[in-house]
Enzyme design. Structure first.
Site, short mmCIF file in Angstrom:
data_model
loop_
_atom_site.label_atom_id
_atom_site.label_comp_id
_atom_site.label_asym_id
_atom_site.label_seq_id
_atom_site.Cartn_x
_atom_site.Cartn_y
_atom_site.Cartn_z
N THR A 62 70.71 -75.51 -32.69
CA THR A 62 70.01 -76.53 -33.41
C THR A 62 69.58 -75.75 -34.80
O THR A 62 68.42 -75.12 -34.59
CB THR A 62 68.92 -77.52 -32.86
OG1 THR A 62 69.45 -77.62 -31.63
CG2 THR A 62 68.33 -78.26 -33.60
N ASP A 194 75.11 -64.70 -47.23
CA ASP A 194 73.81 -64.81 -46.10
C ASP A 194 74.34 -63.90 -45.17
O ASP A 194 73.96 -64.24 -43.81
CB ASP A 194 73.73 -65.99 -45.84
CG ASP A 194 72.28 -66.47 -45.02
OD1 ASP A 194 71.39 -65.64 -44.97
OD2 ASP A 194 72.45 -67.55 -44.32
N ASP A 211 79.02 -68.78 -40.27
CA ASP A 211 78.11 -69.26 -41.32
C ASP A 211 78.43 -69.20 -42.71
O ASP A 211 77.60 -68.49 -43.39
CB ASP A 211 76.53 -69.02 -40.89
CG ASP A 211 75.68 -70.00 -41.31
OD1 ASP A 211 75.89 -70.99 -41.90
OD2 ASP A 211 74.55 -69.58 -41.31
N1 LIG Z 1 82.48 -70.58 -33.90
C1 LIG Z 1 81.34 -70.36 -33.19
N2 LIG Z 1 81.70 -70.11 -31.72
C2 LIG Z 1 80.38 -69.96 -30.98
N3 LIG Z 1 79.31 -70.28 -31.49
C3 LIG Z 1 78.88 -70.50 -32.73
C4 LIG Z 1 80.23 -70.53 -33.42
N4 LIG Z 1 79.74 -70.80 -34.73
C5 LIG Z 1 78.39 -70.92 -34.69
N5 LIG Z 1 77.87 -70.74 -33.44
C6 LIG Z 1 76.54 -70.56 -32.89
O1 LIG Z 1 75.88 -71.67 -33.57
C7 LIG Z 1 74.59 -70.91 -34.28
C8 LIG Z 1 74.65 -71.65 -35.55
O2 LIG Z 1 75.64 -71.55 -36.49
P1 LIG Z 1 75.57 -71.08 -37.94
O3 LIG Z 1 74.83 -70.00 -38.36
O4 LIG Z 1 76.97 -71.33 -38.56
O5 LIG Z 1 74.74 -72.60 -38.50
P2 LIG Z 1 73.45 -72.63 -39.33
O6 LIG Z 1 73.39 -73.93 -40.05
O7 LIG Z 1 73.10 -71.38 -40.50
O8 LIG Z 1 72.28 -72.72 -38.40
P3 LIG Z 1 71.19 -71.72 -38.42
O9 LIG Z 1 70.05 -72.39 -39.24
O10 LIG Z 1 70.69 -71.65 -36.87
O11 LIG Z 1 71.80 -70.29 -38.95
C9 LIG Z 1 75.06 -69.49 -34.42
O12 LIG Z 1 74.03 -68.96 -34.48
C10 LIG Z 1 75.84 -69.24 -33.17
O13 LIG Z 1 75.03 -69.03 -32.08
MG LIG Z 2 73.33 -69.05 -39.28
#
Ligand SMILES: Nc1ncnc2c1ncn2[C@@H]1O[C@H](COP(=O)(O)OP(=O)(O)OP(=O)(O)O)[C@@H](O)[C@H]1O
Ligand SMILES: [Mg+2]
Length: 260
Positions: A62, A194, A211
């Site tokens: 989340t 980032d 991300d």
């Molecule tokens: N392709 C994937 N496979 C498995 N887990 C993933 C994948 N993409 C994202 N995640 C998980 O979801 C989390 C959040 O994804 P992401 O960093 O893309 O989103 P975010 O909007 O930046 O969220 P945050 O604010 O938590 O960084 C990651 O830290 C990782 O644990």
């Molecule tokens: Mg992230």
């Protein structure tokens, strides 16, 4: 599980209700109902009809702007479903990036549209990086405020973030990541913007960069500053893991200079 689609939708709603109820804190419950608004449910339904999503398994994360779920496609293969929340907070953070990106010039309109453009931007960035051979999850589909990509992890749990891994080959991983940054710059024409141990997964002894929504074209006016910041983050992390890191200027040159 292959159900007739109407039933599949009902099953999804049940699943989402259960996720909401299982959320421990009031805040988390609030988040769940913000994420799964009516439009998003209909969006997921469309992905279900196409077989891109069959079931939503469990929430992985989340975040500030969105949630990531482990899901399965119609063949039972795990996929990651990232859903951007269509809230003011999301809009405020991302609109500046969209405005500075020539690929989205002329995109004015509702908050919802901008957030949908953001999901598309993350998808396109992933695609460019994937095509360039950068280690990122393979993009599968975007739709409205949702992005589906390859799931990195096992059936039971997602891959850990680099920050949480004890590395016995830190030097190698460091070199690998510098090479990924070079590929990203030279072959995909992008700067992550980032990059840190919080946006890198580690799975089967391989670093996978995630991300990428905010990644910018190399010609973006802030691209060089973003690249320095990424380099500094990577150096800071690997220094803390006792790697003898390289000079930031040398790295910058290696990444950006065109080979003769
Ligand atoms: N392709 C994937 N496979 C498995 N887990 C993933 C994948 N993409 C994202 N995640 C998980 O979801 C989390 C959040 O994804 P992401 O960093 O893309 O989103 P975010 O909007 O930046 O969220 P945050 O604010 O938590 O960084 C990651 O830290 C990782 O644990
Ligand atoms: Mg992230």
């Amino acid at each position: 599980m292959t159900l007739p689609r109407e039933e599949a939708y009902d099953a999804l709603e049940h699943r989402v209700m259960a996720l909401r109820q299982n959320s421990r804190t009031g805040d988390e419950r609030q988040t769940m109902s913000e994420v799964f608004d009516k439009d998003t449910m209909l969006g997921i339904y469309k992905l279900m009809k196409e077989g891109i999503i069959d079931t939503v398994e469990y929430p992985v994360s989340t975040g500030k702007e969105g949630n990531v779920f482990a899901a399965r496609d119609s063949k039972g293969k795990m996929v990651a479903l990232k859903i951007y929340r269509t809230s003011n907070a999301t809009f405020n953070r991302i609109s500046a990036y969209i405005e500075g990106d020539k690929r989205f010039r002329g995109l004015a309109g509702s908050k919802r549209k901008i957030i949908m453009a953001w999901a598309m931007k993350e998808y396109r960035n992933l695609q460019r990086m994937h095509d360039a051979g950068v280690s990122v999850p393979k993009p599968i589909r975007f739709h409205r405020n949702m992005l589906v990509m390859r799931y990195i992890g096992t059936q039971k749990a997602p891959a850990p973030l680099l920050k949480d891994v004890a590395l016995d080959n830190a030097e190698e991983v460091y070199e690998f990541l510098l090479e990924q940054m070079r590929l990203m710059y030279q072959e995909a024409g992008l700067v992550h913007a980032d990059l840190s141990e919080y946006n890198i997964l580690y799975y089967r002894r391989q670093a996978i960069i995630i991300d990428v929504g905010q990644a910018t074209l190399v010609e973006h006016i802030n691209a060089k500053d973003f690249l320095y910041r990424d380099i500094d983050n990577i150096n800071r992390f690997f220094r803390s893991r006792d790697v003898k890191v390289k000079d930031r200027e040398d790295i910058f040159k290696e990444i950006t200079e065109v080979e003769e």
